[in-house]
Scaffold this motif. Structure first.
Motif, PDB file in Angstrom:
ATOM      1  N   ASP A   1       0.826  -1.220   0.000  1.00 15.46           N
ATOM      2  CA  ASP A   1       0.000   0.000   0.000  1.00 15.46           C
ATOM      3  C   ASP A   1       0.855   1.263   0.000  1.00 15.46           C
ATOM      4  O   ASP A   1       1.945   1.291   0.568  1.00 15.46           O
ATOM      5  N   ASP A   2       0.283   2.285  -0.620  1.00 20.98           N
ATOM      6  CA  ASP A   2       0.906   3.607  -0.560  1.00 20.98           C
ATOM      7  C   ASP A   2       0.391   4.329   0.678  1.00 20.98           C
ATOM      8  O   ASP A   2      -0.808   4.298   0.980  1.00 20.98           O
ATOM      9  N   PHE A   3       1.299   4.987   1.363  1.00 20.75           N
ATOM     10  CA  PHE A   3       0.910   5.658   2.603  1.00 20.75           C
ATOM     11  C   PHE A   3       1.872   6.816   2.868  1.00 20.75           C
ATOM     12  O   PHE A   3       3.093   6.674   2.719  1.00 20.75           O
ATOM     13  N   GLU A   4       1.304   7.940   3.214  1.00 18.92           N
ATOM     14  CA  GLU A   4       2.120   9.126   3.460  1.00 18.92           C
ATOM     15  C   GLU A   4       1.630   9.815   4.726  1.00 18.92           C
ATOM     16  O   GLU A   4       0.421   9.950   4.929  1.00 18.92           O
TER      17      GLU A   4
ATOM     18  N   ASN B   1       7.205   9.367   3.564  1.00 15.99           N
ATOM     19  CA  ASN B   1       6.612   8.537   2.516  1.00 15.99           C
ATOM     20  C   ASN B   1       6.881   7.064   2.813  1.00 15.99           C
ATOM     21  O   ASN B   1       8.038   6.640   2.850  1.00 15.99           O
ATOM     22  N   TRP B   2       5.818   6.312   3.016  1.00 12.74           N
ATOM     23  CA  TRP B   2       5.950   4.893   3.358  1.00 12.74           C
ATOM     24  C   TRP B   2       5.508   4.012   2.186  1.00 12.74           C
ATOM     25  O   TRP B   2       5.198   2.829   2.392  1.00 12.74           O
TER      26      TRP B   2
ATOM     27  N   GLY C   1      -3.551   3.158   5.416  1.00 11.72           N
ATOM     28  CA  GLY C   1      -2.735   2.857   6.595  1.00 11.72           C
ATOM     29  C   GLY C   1      -3.180   3.704   7.767  1.00 11.72           C
ATOM     30  O   GLY C   1      -3.996   4.613   7.621  1.00 11.72           O
ATOM     31  N   THR C   2      -2.636   3.407   8.925  1.00 11.39           N
ATOM     32  CA  THR C   2      -2.969   4.171  10.138  1.00 11.39           C
ATOM     33  C   THR C   2      -1.673   4.513  10.875  1.00 11.39           C
ATOM     34  O   THR C   2      -0.623   3.909  10.634  1.00 11.39           O
ATOM     35  N   VAL C   3      -1.816   5.456  11.781  1.00 15.59           N
ATOM     36  CA  VAL C   3      -0.676   5.876  12.604  1.00 15.59           C
ATOM     37  C   VAL C   3      -0.976   5.511  14.054  1.00 15.59           C
ATOM     38  O   VAL C   3      -2.061   5.793  14.557  1.00 15.59           O
TER      39      VAL C   3
END
Lengths: 165, 251
Positions: free
Chosen positions: B28-31, B51-52, B86-88
């Protein structure tokens, strides 16, 4: 007469110019290793010592600060013996592993864990980015024959090295 | 930011330290974007974008952002926003700061630029103006009334006289009330003084005893007190009675 005089002068001047000039240099390390958290063994049963948090242990955390990218490997070896301990009644079976706990650069360091090389108790990371990386190491020591550990203090060491590429 | 930072006005921030753990699938793209707006929201005091994309989740990030010393007034609201899947988790942002105690030079006499404050002078004329005093006006009116010529109609004079009498009576009564209240207050004060004086009087009689030493006058020679031979019979009888009484409990 003039010529010889020159020769003499030349020989004198050659003698006077002989000099040893030293070249000094100092290299500052661009890879610094420090202990972030000292580990602790929990003792869930008589014959096991483990750093697992669920068993009352604490994981050892080592920090690597690298200021030059693509220049170093971080090599971390989990313990496979006690550095100090009471006499052991039997042989001890060791298990251990190291994983990346935290990074300071999501782009350059996110693949450190994926790209690491493992052999025996050692994990080798290619430090491709500058910044700080935290590695956590687990360790468990199980006494053979389910014999009980003798009362006393037990210490083992995590070996962290920065190896130039 | 007001609720995040402590009170002092001379607070200056020189760095931000943040940590969080992204939870996401590798594909997944996640920022993640973090920072603080300017006070007027025209831009950022600081802003970091992590940037993950294509990276595994579960690995924490720990980042230290050095800043030039920046006064708190320039800091607007902080933010942590994400884009992608995604989550933080376990996000924690820590501000590093110092406090300049002399930011306001008047806060301490030892600060450079401190000016000793001059007490503000009050214009007395603003506090009391006799020309605006209704009592004074009334007194003036009374005085002029007294000086009025007597060539008025007798009827009007009589009415005025009545009114004046009424006013004088009212004033006299009010003065009388004031005097009564003053007298009552004085009486209460005297009563309290008397009560306090009564409490202070000692209720015990003081008596001084002449000093001296009262020595023991009886002396015992030999130190031996033999039984009285003449009372042997009595002693024996008492002992016998005692033994009989003890023996009774076993019967």
């Amino acid at each position: 007469m003039f010529k010889s005089l020159i020769i003499i002068l030349a020989s004198i001047s050659t003698f006077a110019l002989a000099e040893n000039t030293s070249i000094n240099g100092s290299v500052q390390s661009r890879c610094i290793i420090s202990t972030d958290t000292e580990g602790t063994y929990g003792n869930p049963n008589a014959y096991t010592l483990t750093t697992a948090v669920s068993d009352g242990g604490v994981l050892a955390v080592t920090r690597f600060d690298v200021t030059l990218a693509d220049a170093y490997y971080a090599q971390i070896t989990a313990p496979n013996s006690f550095s100090t301990s009471p006499s052991l009644p039997d042989t001890v079976t060791w298990t251990g592993d190291t994983v990346v706990k935290a990074i300071s650069d999501s782009t350059g360091m996110a693949d450190y864990e994926t790209n690491k090389v493992e052999f025996d108790y050692t994990d080798k990371y290619d430090m491709t980015a500058t910044g700080s990386t935290w590695f956590k190491t687990t360790s468990a020591a199980t006494m053979g024959g389910s014999k009980a550990y003798a009362g006393g203090s037990y210490t083992s060491l995590v070996l962290a090295e920065c190896i130039a590429q | 930011m007001g609720s995040v930072l402590p009170d002092p006005s001379g607070l200056q921030i020189n760095g931000v330290y943040y940590t969080y753990t992204p939870q996401k699938a590798t594909a997944d793209d996640f920022e993640v974007s973090l920072g603080n707006w300017n006070a007027d929201k025209s831009g950022y005091v600081w802003n970091e974008v992590d940037n993950w994309d294509g990276s595994p989740g579960g690995v924490s990030i720990i980042k230290n952002i050095p800043l030039p010393y920046t006064h708190r007034s320039q800091f607007g609201d902080g933010f942590l926003s994400t884009t992608g899947v995604g989550t933080v988790e376990d996000a924690n942002i820590i501000y590093s700061y110092k406090v300049d105690p002399c930011y306001n030079s008047q806060s301490d006499p030892s600060c450079p630029g401190f000016v000793a404050p001059v007490p503000e002078l009050v214009d007395i004329s603003t506090l009391y103006d006799a020309t605006e005093d209704s009592e004074m006006e009334e007194m003036d009116t009374d005085r002029y009334d007294d000086e009025e010529p007597e060539d008025e109609d007798s009827e009007t004079e009589e009415e005025k006289e009545k009114e004046d009498r009424k006013k004088r009576l009212e004033r006299a009564m009010s003065i009388g009330d004031n005097s009564a209240m003053f007298a009552q207050g004085l009486a209460q004060t005297q009563m309290l003084q008397q009560m306090n004086a009564a409490v202070n009087v000692s209720t015990y009689l003081s008596k001084t005893i002449q000093g001296g030493v009262y020595t023991e006058t009886v002396q015992l020679d030999g130190g031996n007190l033999p039984d009285n031979r003449g009372a042997r019979r009595m002693n024996w009888a008492t002992q016998k009675l005692h033994e009989e009484m003890i023996g009774m409990q076993y019967k």
